[in-house]
Motif scaffolding. Structure first.
Motif, PDB file in Angstrom:
ATOM      1  N   UNK A 157       0.851  -1.197   0.000  1.00  0.00           N
ATOM      2  CA  UNK A 157       0.000   0.000   0.000  1.00  0.00           C
ATOM      3  C   UNK A 157       0.881   1.240   0.000  1.00  0.00           C
ATOM      4  N   UNK A 158       0.358   2.309  -0.585  1.00  0.00           N
ATOM      5  CA  UNK A 158       1.023   3.619  -0.537  1.00  0.00           C
ATOM      6  C   UNK A 158      -0.082   4.674  -0.481  1.00  0.00           C
ATOM      7  N   UNK A 159       0.197   5.812   0.166  1.00  0.00           N
ATOM      8  CA  UNK A 159      -0.859   6.810   0.375  1.00  0.00           C
ATOM      9  C   UNK A 159      -0.291   8.215   0.235  1.00  0.00           C
ATOM     10  N   UNK A 160      -1.209   9.167   0.017  1.00  0.00           N
ATOM     11  CA  UNK A 160      -0.851  10.578   0.102  1.00  0.00           C
ATOM     12  C   UNK A 160      -2.001  11.345   0.761  1.00  0.00           C
ATOM     13  N   UNK A 161      -1.681  12.536   1.284  1.00  0.00           N
ATOM     14  CA  UNK A 161      -2.668  13.336   2.008  1.00  0.00           C
ATOM     15  C   UNK A 161      -3.484  14.180   1.038  1.00  0.00           C
ATOM     16  N   UNK A 162      -4.800  14.186   1.230  1.00  0.00           N
ATOM     17  CA  UNK A 162      -5.675  15.089   0.481  1.00  0.00           C
ATOM     18  C   UNK A 162      -5.724  16.418   1.235  1.00  0.00           C
ATOM     19  N   UNK A 163      -4.837  17.342   0.876  1.00  0.00           N
ATOM     20  CA  UNK A 163      -4.738  18.605   1.627  1.00  0.00           C
ATOM     21  C   UNK A 163      -5.986  19.454   1.432  1.00  0.00           C
TER      22      UNK A 163
ATOM     23  N   UNK B 110     -12.336  26.055 -18.008  1.00  0.00           N
ATOM     24  CA  UNK B 110     -13.135  24.827 -18.069  1.00  0.00           C
ATOM     25  C   UNK B 110     -14.187  24.859 -16.953  1.00  0.00           C
ATOM     26  N   UNK B 111     -15.471  24.982 -17.307  1.00  0.00           N
ATOM     27  CA  UNK B 111     -16.503  25.084 -16.262  1.00  0.00           C
ATOM     28  C   UNK B 111     -16.668  23.820 -15.436  1.00  0.00           C
ATOM     29  N   UNK B 112     -16.179  22.679 -15.942  1.00  0.00           N
ATOM     30  CA  UNK B 112     -16.306  21.414 -15.203  1.00  0.00           C
ATOM     31  C   UNK B 112     -15.140  21.166 -14.249  1.00  0.00           C
ATOM     32  N   UNK B 113     -14.086  22.006 -14.313  1.00  0.00           N
ATOM     33  CA  UNK B 113     -12.925  21.847 -13.420  1.00  0.00           C
ATOM     34  C   UNK B 113     -12.543  23.229 -12.877  1.00  0.00           C
ATOM     35  N   UNK B 114     -13.307  23.705 -11.917  1.00  0.00           N
ATOM     36  CA  UNK B 114     -13.040  25.076 -11.410  1.00  0.00           C
ATOM     37  C   UNK B 114     -12.053  25.117 -10.246  1.00  0.00           C
ATOM     38  N   UNK B 115     -11.471  23.934  -9.883  1.00  0.00           N
ATOM     39  CA  UNK B 115     -10.651  23.884  -8.663  1.00  0.00           C
ATOM     40  C   UNK B 115      -9.214  23.445  -8.962  1.00  0.00           C
ATOM     41  N   UNK B 116      -8.381  23.713  -7.979  1.00  0.00           N
ATOM     42  CA  UNK B 116      -7.061  23.092  -7.875  1.00  0.00           C
ATOM     43  C   UNK B 116      -7.131  22.112  -6.716  1.00  0.00           C
ATOM     44  N   UNK B 117      -6.603  20.902  -6.913  1.00  0.00           N
ATOM     45  CA  UNK B 117      -6.602  19.889  -5.854  1.00  0.00           C
ATOM     46  C   UNK B 117      -5.172  19.703  -5.372  1.00  0.00           C
ATOM     47  N   UNK B 118      -4.921  20.011  -4.084  1.00  0.00           N
ATOM     48  CA  UNK B 118      -3.560  19.925  -3.533  1.00  0.00           C
ATOM     49  C   UNK B 118      -3.386  18.588  -2.831  1.00  0.00           C
ATOM     50  N   UNK B 119      -2.380  17.836  -3.275  1.00  0.00           N
ATOM     51  CA  UNK B 119      -2.072  16.534  -2.676  1.00  0.00           C
ATOM     52  C   UNK B 119      -0.699  16.580  -2.036  1.00  0.00           C
ATOM     53  N   UNK B 120      -0.561  15.931  -0.890  1.00  0.00           N
ATOM     54  CA  UNK B 120       0.699  15.927  -0.161  1.00  0.00           C
ATOM     55  C   UNK B 120       1.386  14.574  -0.236  1.00  0.00           C
ATOM     56  N   UNK B 121       2.480  14.513  -1.000  1.00  0.00           N
ATOM     57  CA  UNK B 121       3.215  13.272  -1.210  1.00  0.00           C
ATOM     58  C   UNK B 121       4.302  13.092  -0.156  1.00  0.00           C
ATOM     59  N   UNK B 122       4.695  11.843   0.007  1.00  0.00           N
ATOM     60  CA  UNK B 122       5.915  11.496   0.741  1.00  0.00           C
ATOM     61  C   UNK B 122       6.909  10.938  -0.273  1.00  0.00           C
TER      62      UNK B 122
ATOM     63  N   UNK C 243      11.421  21.984 -14.785  1.00  0.00           N
ATOM     64  CA  UNK C 243      11.682  22.224 -13.367  1.00  0.00           C
ATOM     65  C   UNK C 243      12.110  20.975 -12.633  1.00  0.00           C
ATOM     66  N   UNK C 244      11.722  20.864 -11.356  1.00  0.00           N
ATOM     67  CA  UNK C 244      12.133  19.747 -10.512  1.00  0.00           C
ATOM     68  C   UNK C 244      10.981  19.365  -9.586  1.00  0.00           C
ATOM     69  N   UNK C 245      11.190  18.280  -8.817  1.00  0.00           N
ATOM     70  CA  UNK C 245      10.191  17.839  -7.844  1.00  0.00           C
ATOM     71  C   UNK C 245      10.261  18.714  -6.584  1.00  0.00           C
ATOM     72  N   UNK C 246       9.150  18.879  -5.876  1.00  0.00           N
ATOM     73  CA  UNK C 246       9.186  19.649  -4.617  1.00  0.00           C
ATOM     74  C   UNK C 246      10.014  18.928  -3.556  1.00  0.00           C
ATOM     75  N   UNK C 247      10.645  19.707  -2.703  1.00  0.00           N
ATOM     76  CA  UNK C 247      11.500  19.140  -1.655  1.00  0.00           C
ATOM     77  C   UNK C 247      10.983  19.430  -0.252  1.00  0.00           C
TER      78      UNK C 247
ATOM     79  N   UNK D 128      -2.229  19.477  -7.973  1.00  0.00           N
ATOM     80  CA  UNK D 128      -0.971  20.104  -7.572  1.00  0.00           C
ATOM     81  C   UNK D 128      -0.338  19.202  -6.513  1.00  0.00           C
ATOM     82  N   UNK D 129       0.965  18.998  -6.601  1.00  0.00           N
ATOM     83  CA  UNK D 129       1.643  18.064  -5.699  1.00  0.00           C
ATOM     84  C   UNK D 129       2.683  18.810  -4.871  1.00  0.00           C
ATOM     85  N   UNK D 130       2.621  18.618  -3.572  1.00  0.00           N
ATOM     86  CA  UNK D 130       3.605  19.186  -2.657  1.00  0.00           C
ATOM     87  C   UNK D 130       4.091  18.085  -1.722  1.00  0.00           C
ATOM     88  N   UNK D 131       4.957  18.442  -0.810  1.00  0.00           N
ATOM     89  CA  UNK D 131       5.439  17.498   0.203  1.00  0.00           C
ATOM     90  C   UNK D 131       4.614  17.691   1.474  1.00  0.00           C
ATOM     91  N   UNK D 132       4.103  16.592   2.007  1.00  0.00           N
ATOM     92  CA  UNK D 132       3.316  16.669   3.242  1.00  0.00           C
ATOM     93  C   UNK D 132       4.143  16.191   4.422  1.00  0.00           C
TER      94      UNK D 132
END
Length: 866
Positions: A82-88, A98-110, A124-128, A209-213
């Motif tokens: 199993x592997x998981x990430x945080x739904x920030x 795009x009227x069907x996608x009005x949001x940004x979804x922030x996910x917190x990876x390890x 660019x590069x991956x977040x640190x 959008x992917x960040x570090x959690x």
């Protein structure tokens, strides 16, 4: 073992050559079926591993669960990993289109999440850390909001709520039925742009959008990705364990395991292609093996009649023939399976590197032996043998006893059926006449031989035609590329681009380089300067005195432009410096014309009557309007020399009936296209020639990252594109010719078996001809005439069919037409086919005749009359 089986074994031992050839046919059939099945399984295993490396090896994901659900699944005995990430949370996308996608979804990876869920980094590069973020490129391409590396983004992050229900990425956006409840403000620095993550479905309301959690282990709003020990349980597991939670499947991996029931098109294609190939092999194999058993029964006709006369039942006689088939299968099928595995292992070792260049470079194509596939191949082979044996067995069992003993049913000829023309008698003499009459008396055997040869000829020539068409396509692709590496951009500043150019041209392996910009203009010319070919292509003349033509101006670096001037045979002094005199390629493509029965393809004619044209150049702005305030006159010389290809771009050129591209030196760019004119740039960029494009591109990527480029760009290794086309052709060649060789071997075995046994059954006839005085010379001439008749009939049918199939393949590949691709007959393959057909027949005939020469004429006549 009963007496019938003993008699069958004795007959097989007596006719060793026929038995061995039949076993060879079974071996070839089983080998081909095994090879096809094993390669199919190996290819699917390769694609599944490659997809897992690209998209992650998870099978099912739950996108909105709590920590207790995660702990429960981690301890499930069906789960391997199993592997998981945080739904920030979610944030509003300001300015989204795009009227069907009005949001940004922030996910917190390890770190473990990045390893398990591969991210395709575009720039660019991956977040640190938790203050850096990776933005999906789909935000710009689909949402209309562009972020660049280095931007600082402040977002009001919260949860989507529908009443008291919390919504997730599985819940599509519903306008007016949901609200965004903010929880806090977060600020991020954009450090990279990535491809759309695999877990973001098209219906998802937010761009990822992917960040570090820092709180993945303690968070209670998670997305969980599960890898099962047995992937075949994925559907039952997901439906059982969901417990009200929405889930998604990893379709990119499951489809190659045959477990994606939603991908009906892929499954239909997979099974239909495999079914067609196996059907072709079975038809060819049944044709050979059925013919072998028919010949065997013809040899044993008298024996079957004698057994029937002493009380053998129809069932016993039928079973004796089926027993022969089982004996042959018991020997041939295991050898065939081992041969197929060895053969496909060799083929895979040859093409594995090419597969890596086309699909997944880090995943090797290896042999994957599947027990169900082997069992299936053995079953299909056995069914093929039983079908081949059962048909002649039923015929033999239903034949009257006296007809079997007297063999009166062997040759049945109607009155006048063996008449030959006087022309044949004059051209071929008595020997040729006898040979031709033998055809007419033995039509079944003759048709069997001819059809076997026709099958081989058609497959060989049509396959060669297919490969020829592929090579033409490849040659055309190669001919339109003037550089190995291309760097394309649109909004990068000229000074920044040239500064980057000076760095990139120092990369190892670079042997030549250039920079350029392509801008959109409108060209106003006098109507009477345009040629008749232009007006014919445009569909009529213009009532006005001037014509406005949309064009592009290609600004090339001065040294490259000077080389073009010299190659066109023009004076450099007239086209450089402060002069506005420029060169252009102006052509009309007239398409295909039929002249005197000959097809002329892609004829290019001059667009203007004279090579010198006076024109007004008006820039086109970013809004698509013409800025006439910056229009200026220019003297243009039309040349035959074609400039450099433009850098890579995703923008599609306007469709026109003409090709009109003006070329100018970079030193005139500020004069012709001043910055305040806001000229619309189609593309600008850099091009390079390199001795080792892959090495140069790798070094260039490092340089670009080190330069901190924030503008959108595209770096393309054109050599990889060319290699990919070459690899497609190479793989097609290997598998096409492997398949054709195996089918041809079956056809050759069939021909050998039929001709040799046919002559064997004619022992009495041939012995009788010798007994009445036919000399060896006449006898050999009769045999050569038979060879010629077999070959001519086979080629007379096979060559036209092969040409028709080749034409159909050409039309199927290039439906709607293709520039520069013409239908070419594979004359070399036709010549090889003609020579091979005659050689196979001649060698087989001579082998059979040599066996007869060793027999005593009196013994042969006495044996057949006894």
């Amino acid at each position: 073992m009963n007496i019938f089986n003993k008699v069958t074994l004795q007959s097989m031992k007596k006719s060793r050559t026929r038995t061995i050839v039949t076993i060879i046919g079974v071996v070839l059939s089983a080998a081909m079926i095994t090879a096809v099945a094993t390669f199919g399984v190996s290819l699917l295993d390769y694609m599944a591993k490659g997809a897992a490396a690209k998209y992650g090896d998870w099978h099912v994901a739950f996108l909105d669960v709590d920590s207790s659900f995660v702990a429960k699944q981690a301890s499930n005995d069906k789960v391997a990993n199993t592997v998981k990430f945080e739904n920030i949370g979610y944030a509003k996308l300001d300015g989204g289109k795009n009227p069907n996608k009005p949001y940004l979804f922030i996910s917190g990876f390890s770190k473990e999440t990045f390893d398990a869920l591969p991210v395709t980094l575009l720039s660019g590069r991956l977040p640190e850390n938790s203050g850096e973020i990776l933005v999906s490129g789909k935000t710009a391409t689909n949402g209309g909001v562009s972020y660049t590396v280095g931007d600082t983004v402040s977002l009001s992050v919260g949860s989507r709520m529908n009443g008291n229900k919390k919504l997730s990425q599985n819940d599509p956006y519903t306008s007016g039925a949901e609200t965004l409840v903010p929880r806090g403000e977060k600020t991020y620095t954009v450090v990279g742009i990535c491809g759309t993550p695999v877990f973001e479905e098209d219906s998802a309301p937010g761009y990822t959008l992917i960040t570090i959690s820092d709180t993945v282990e303690t968070a209670d709003d998670l997305s969980l990705f599960i890898t099962l020990k047995n992937p075949r349980q994925v559907h039952s597991y997901a439906s059982t364990e969901a417990a009200g939670h929405a889930y998604i499947l990893n379709h990119d991996v499951l489809r190659f395991m045959g477990l994606d029931s939603s991908d009906k098109i892929f499954n239909a294609l997979l099974y239909s292609v495999g079914g067609i190939v196996v059907a072709i092999i079975m038809i060819g194999s049944v044709f050979l093996i059925h013919n072998s058993f028919s010949i065997s029964l013809n040899e044993r006709t008298r024996q079957i009649g004698i057994l029937a006369s002493v009380g053998a039942t129809t069932k016993q006689l039928r079973n004796s023939v089926l027993f022969e088939g089982l004996c042959i299968g018991a020997v041939g099928i295991p050898i065939g399976i081992l041969t197929g595995l060895g053969g496909i292992r060799l083929v895979i070792s040859v093409v594995s590197g090419n597969f890596g260049s086309i699909f997944y470079s880090g995943v090797p194509l290896t042999l994957h032996v599947s027990v169900p596939a082997i069992v299936g191949a053995a079953t299909v082979s056995l069914v093929t043998i039983l079908i081949s044996a059962y048909i002649p067995a039923m015929k033999a069992a239903s034949t009257p006893v006296m007809e079997c003993i007297r063999q009166t049913n062997e040759v049945q000829v109607e009155a006048g059926a063996v008449k030959t023309s006087k022309l044949v008698q004059r051209m071929c003499g008595l020997e040729g006449t006898l040979a031709l009459k033998n055809f007419k008396r033995n039509k079944k055997r003759y048709r069997s031989i001819v059809l076997s040869l026709v099958l081989s000829v058609v497959l060989f020539i049509s396959t060669s035609a297919f490969v020829t068409d592929l090579k033409q396509t490849m040659a055309q692709v190669l001919s339109v590329t003037t550089y190995d590496i291309g760097f394309g951009t649109k909004d990068m500043d000229d000074g920044e681009m040239i500064q980057l150019y000076n760095k990139l041209k120092t990369a190892d392996g670079v042997t030549g380089s250039s920079y350029q910009a392509v801008m959109k203009y409108s060209c106003v010319v006098q109507a009477d300067e345009l040629s008749n070919d232009y007006w014919e292509s445009a569909g009529g003349s213009s009532p006005g005195k001037t014509v406005e033509l949309p064009i592009e101006i290609q600004f090339l670096d001065d040294s490259t432009y000077l080389n073009l001037i010299k190659s066109a045979g023009l004076s450099a002094e007239d086209y450089t410096g402060e002069n506005t005199k420029m060169i252009a390629v102006a052509k009309i493509q007239t398409g295909s014309n039929e002249k005197k029965g000959k097809k002329e393809v892609n004829e290019f004619r001059n667009m203007f009557k004279s090579s010198s044209v006076e024109a007004d150049l008006i820039p086109e702005t970013n809004g698509g309007e013409l800025n006439k305030d910056y229009g200026q006159s220019a003297s243009i010389t039309c040349v035959e020399v074609v400039g450099l290809d433009t850098p890579p771009t995703t923008e599609v050129s306007d469709q026109r009936t003409y090709f009109f591209q003006v070329m100018a030196p970079w030193s005139l760019k500020e004069k012709i296209a001043p910055p305040d004119a806001s000229v619309d740039v189609r593309v600008k960029g850099l091009t390079f020639q390199s001795e080792n494009p892959s090495q140069s591109v790798a070094e260039m990527k490092t340089m670009i990252q080190g330069a901190g480029i924030t503008s959108a760009y595209m770096l393309l290794n054109m050599s990889e594109v060319m290699d990919e086309n070459r690899n497609y052709i190479f793989i097609s060649n290997v598998f096409a010719y492997t398949f054709i060789v195996m089918i041809s071997l079956i056809a050759v075995a069939n021909v050998f078996n039929t001709i040799s046994t046919n002559i064997r059954l004619r022992r009495r006839e041939l012995a009788m001809l010798k007994s009445v005085g036919m000399s060896d010379r006449s006898f050999n001439r009769m045999m050569r005439c038979e060879c010629a008749f077999y070959g001519i009939r086979a080629l007379f049918v096979g060559l036209p069919l092969a040409i028709i199939f080749s034409w159909l393949i050409y039309k199927g590949m290039f439906i709607g037409g293709a520039d520069g691709i013409i239908f070419v007959l594979p004359w070399a393959s036709i010549g090889i086919s003609v020579f091979s057909v005659l050689l196979v027949i001649f060698v087989t005939m001579m082998y059979a005749v040599s066996k007869l020469r060793k027999e005593n004429i009196i013994d042969v006549l006495r044996d057949d009359m006894a």
